[in-house]
Design a protein around this motif. Structure first.
Motif, PDB file in Angstrom:
ATOM      1  N   SER A 238      -9.765  -4.958  -7.258  1.00 20.39           N
ATOM      2  CA  SER A 238      -9.524  -6.148  -6.436  1.00 20.39           C
ATOM      3  C   SER A 238      -8.102  -6.270  -5.904  1.00 20.39           C
ATOM      4  CB  SER A 238      -9.839  -7.413  -7.253  1.00 20.39           C
ATOM      5  OG  SER A 238      -8.947  -7.524  -8.357  1.00 20.39           O
ATOM      6  N   VAL A 239      -7.194  -5.426  -6.353  1.00 19.82           N
ATOM      7  CA  VAL A 239      -5.787  -5.545  -5.981  1.00 19.82           C
ATOM      8  C   VAL A 239      -5.429  -4.443  -4.985  1.00 19.82           C
ATOM      9  CG1 VAL A 239      -3.422  -5.449  -6.879  1.00 19.82           C
ATOM     10  CG2 VAL A 239      -5.202  -6.625  -8.186  1.00 19.82           C
ATOM     11  N   ALA A 240      -4.778  -4.843  -3.893  1.00 20.30           N
ATOM     12  CA  ALA A 240      -4.405  -3.882  -2.848  1.00 20.30           C
ATOM     13  C   ALA A 240      -3.143  -3.106  -3.207  1.00 20.30           C
ATOM     14  CB  ALA A 240      -4.189  -4.612  -1.521  1.00 20.30           C
ATOM     15  N   ALA A 241      -2.205  -3.757  -3.913  1.00 24.19           N
ATOM     16  CA  ALA A 241      -0.940  -3.093  -4.234  1.00 24.19           C
ATOM     17  C   ALA A 241      -0.324  -3.674  -5.494  1.00 24.19           C
ATOM     18  CB  ALA A 241       0.032  -3.228  -3.068  1.00 24.19           C
ATOM     19  N   ILE A 242       0.364  -2.809  -6.228  1.00 24.47           N
ATOM     20  CA  ILE A 242       1.142  -3.221  -7.399  1.00 24.47           C
ATOM     21  C   ILE A 242       2.535  -2.641  -7.229  1.00 24.47           C
ATOM     22  CG2 ILE A 242       1.499  -2.932  -9.886  1.00 24.47           C
ATOM     23  CD1 ILE A 242      -1.512  -2.919 -10.252  1.00 24.47           C
TER      24      ILE A 242
ATOM     25  N   LEU B 208       0.413   1.920  -5.504  1.00 20.40           N
ATOM     26  CA  LEU B 208       1.133   1.681  -6.754  1.00 20.40           C
ATOM     27  C   LEU B 208       2.561   2.151  -6.553  1.00 20.40           C
ATOM     28  CD1 LEU B 208       1.260   0.898  -9.753  1.00 20.40           C
ATOM     29  CD2 LEU B 208       0.472   3.212 -10.301  1.00 20.40           C
ATOM     30  N   LEU B 209       3.501   1.210  -6.618  1.00 21.98           N
ATOM     31  CA  LEU B 209       4.919   1.510  -6.435  1.00 21.98           C
ATOM     32  C   LEU B 209       5.635   1.251  -7.752  1.00 21.98           C
ATOM     33  CD1 LEU B 209       5.221  -0.478  -3.096  1.00 21.98           C
ATOM     34  CD2 LEU B 209       5.189   2.008  -3.306  1.00 21.98           C
TER      35      LEU B 209
ATOM     36  N   GLY C  55      -8.618 -15.282  -0.250  1.00 20.82           N
ATOM     37  CA  GLY C  55      -9.119 -14.389   0.788  1.00 20.82           C
ATOM     38  C   GLY C  55      -8.085 -13.411   1.307  1.00 20.82           C
ATOM     39  N   ARG C  56      -6.830 -13.596   0.975  1.00 18.31           N
ATOM     40  CA  ARG C  56      -5.806 -12.652   1.442  1.00 18.31           C
ATOM     41  C   ARG C  56      -5.782 -11.415   0.540  1.00 18.31           C
ATOM     42  NH1 ARG C  56      -0.230 -15.479  -0.722  1.00 18.31           N
ATOM     43  NH2 ARG C  56      -1.162 -16.226  -2.649  1.00 18.31           N
ATOM     44  N   LEU C  57      -5.081 -10.379   0.987  1.00 13.39           N
ATOM     45  CA  LEU C  57      -4.898  -9.196   0.151  1.00 13.39           C
ATOM     46  C   LEU C  57      -4.120  -9.592  -1.095  1.00 13.39           C
ATOM     47  CD1 LEU C  57      -3.830  -6.353   2.627  1.00 13.39           C
ATOM     48  CD2 LEU C  57      -5.990  -6.575   1.419  1.00 13.39           C
ATOM     49  N   ILE C  58      -4.529  -9.066  -2.217  1.00 15.92           N
ATOM     50  CA  ILE C  58      -3.817  -9.356  -3.456  1.00 15.92           C
ATOM     51  C   ILE C  58      -2.814  -8.236  -3.700  1.00 15.92           C
ATOM     52  CG2 ILE C  58      -4.010  -9.676  -5.947  1.00 15.92           C
ATOM     53  CD1 ILE C  58      -6.836 -10.765  -5.470  1.00 15.92           C
ATOM     54  N   MET C  59      -1.529  -8.625  -3.700  1.00 17.91           N
ATOM     55  CA  MET C  59      -0.444  -7.687  -3.968  1.00 17.91           C
ATOM     56  C   MET C  59       0.387  -8.271  -5.109  1.00 17.91           C
ATOM     57  SD  MET C  59       0.570  -6.404  -0.126  1.00 17.91           S
ATOM     58  CE  MET C  59       1.402  -7.902   0.319  1.00 17.91           C
ATOM     59  N   LEU C  60       0.544  -7.505  -6.185  1.00 21.91           N
ATOM     60  CA  LEU C  60       1.210  -7.996  -7.386  1.00 21.91           C
ATOM     61  C   LEU C  60       2.591  -7.375  -7.559  1.00 21.91           C
ATOM     62  CD1 LEU C  60      -1.769  -7.706  -9.923  1.00 21.91           C
ATOM     63  CD2 LEU C  60      -1.150  -9.653  -8.456  1.00 21.91           C
ATOM     64  N   ASN C  61       3.585  -8.229  -7.770  1.00 19.82           N
ATOM     65  CA  ASN C  61       4.936  -7.797  -8.115  1.00 19.82           C
ATOM     66  C   ASN C  61       5.073  -8.025  -9.617  1.00 19.82           C
ATOM     67  OD1 ASN C  61       7.646  -7.474  -8.631  1.00 19.82           O
ATOM     68  ND2 ASN C  61       8.346  -8.748  -6.936  1.00 19.82           N
ATOM     69  N   ILE C  62       4.877  -6.986 -10.393  1.00 21.56           N
ATOM     70  CA  ILE C  62       4.865  -7.124 -11.847  1.00 21.56           C
ATOM     71  C   ILE C  62       6.291  -7.107 -12.379  1.00 21.56           C
ATOM     72  CG2 ILE C  62       4.124  -6.061 -14.009  1.00 21.56           C
ATOM     73  CD1 ILE C  62       1.552  -5.316 -12.605  1.00 21.56           C
TER      74      ILE C  62
ATOM     75  N   VAL D 248      -7.518  -2.489 -11.920  1.00 22.88           N
ATOM     76  CA  VAL D 248      -7.526  -3.556 -10.915  1.00 22.88           C
ATOM     77  C   VAL D 248      -7.231  -3.056  -9.506  1.00 22.88           C
ATOM     78  CG1 VAL D 248      -6.941  -5.330 -12.605  1.00 22.88           C
ATOM     79  CG2 VAL D 248      -5.106  -4.270 -11.259  1.00 22.88           C
ATOM     80  N   LEU D 249      -6.560  -1.896  -9.385  1.00 15.92           N
ATOM     81  CA  LEU D 249      -6.269  -1.369  -8.047  1.00 15.92           C
ATOM     82  C   LEU D 249      -7.540  -0.901  -7.362  1.00 15.92           C
ATOM     83  CD1 LEU D 249      -3.006   0.748  -8.319  1.00 15.92           C
ATOM     84  CD2 LEU D 249      -3.425  -1.172  -6.773  1.00 15.92           C
ATOM     85  N   ARG D 250      -7.687  -1.281  -6.116  1.00 15.98           N
ATOM     86  CA  ARG D 250      -8.858  -0.816  -5.385  1.00 15.98           C
ATOM     87  C   ARG D 250      -8.653   0.634  -4.969  1.00 15.98           C
ATOM     88  NH1 ARG D 250      -8.189  -4.484   0.042  1.00 15.98           N
ATOM     89  NH2 ARG D 250      -6.727  -3.100   1.099  1.00 15.98           N
TER      90      ARG D 250
END
Length: 186
Positions: free
Chosen positions: A115-119, A152-153, A67-74, A145-147
């Motif tokens: 579905s992803v708030a940040a990458i 995008l950083l 349920g939290r924001l999805i933020m991915l550190n790739i 996947v980014l909403r």
């Protein structure tokens, strides 16, 4: 002779007019942009398919969708509050890293569209191959996947800065070797 005559005589053009080659007209290109676009799309499609085979992808842990924001550190290795680490390697030079999701950066299967708030991807994108469509496929996957309005950083090496560092006489041979590795994505 006068000053003006001497000045005119001393000015020479290189090559002399007699040696200059005539300028050729460009021939019309037979390059077919439609064919090139199809070839590029096919490369991207096959690069994406080979890296996104669902049979080879471990499931995403259930806590990712709590349920939290999805933020991915790739490509990340060290945990940061609120960020999930997506990395293709669990081990980093022989030591265990904190990796939440084992995936290639071009493969975010398991995440729904938008579905992803940040990458965040720092010094990873340059490790993608070029010319085979994988770089483009990776960026398309991230976009998928980014909403809308997602963040995008991306950080990639700055060649100008690295060249200055490499040429800096105060750097030791070992430090220059490290800069060389950064230039080539090692």
């Amino acid at each position: 002779g006068s000053y003006e005559e001497k000045k005119r005589i001393s000015v020479k053009t290189y090559p002399p007019e007699s040696e200059k080659e005539p300028i050729k007209k460009k021939e019309k290109s037979t390059f077919n942009t439609e064919t090139k676009k199809k070839e590029t799309d096919q490369k991207e499609s096959s690069a994406f398919a080979s890296n996104n085979d669902e049979r080879n992808v471990p499931p995403i842990p259930s806590y990712v969708f709590d349920g939290r924001l999805i933020m991915l550190n790739i490509g990340g290795l060290h945990p940061a509050e609120g960020w999930l680490i997506v990395n293709s390697q669990v081990n980093n030079f022989g030591s265990q890293s904190h990796v939440d999701i084992v995936r290639n950066m071009s493969n975010l299967l398991g995440f729904q569209d938008n579905s992803v708030a940040a990458i965040y991807a720092s010094h990873t994108l340059e490790h993608n191959s070029f010319g085979d469509g994988l770089l483009t496929a990776t960026l398309k996957e991230w976009k998928r996947v980014l909403r809308p309005g997602g963040l995008l950083l991306i950080s990639v090496p700055d060649l100008t800065t690295l060249a200055r560092m490499y040429l800096d006489k105060s750097f030791s041979l070992q430090e220059r070797w490290m800069v060389t590795k950064m230039i080539y994505g090692a």
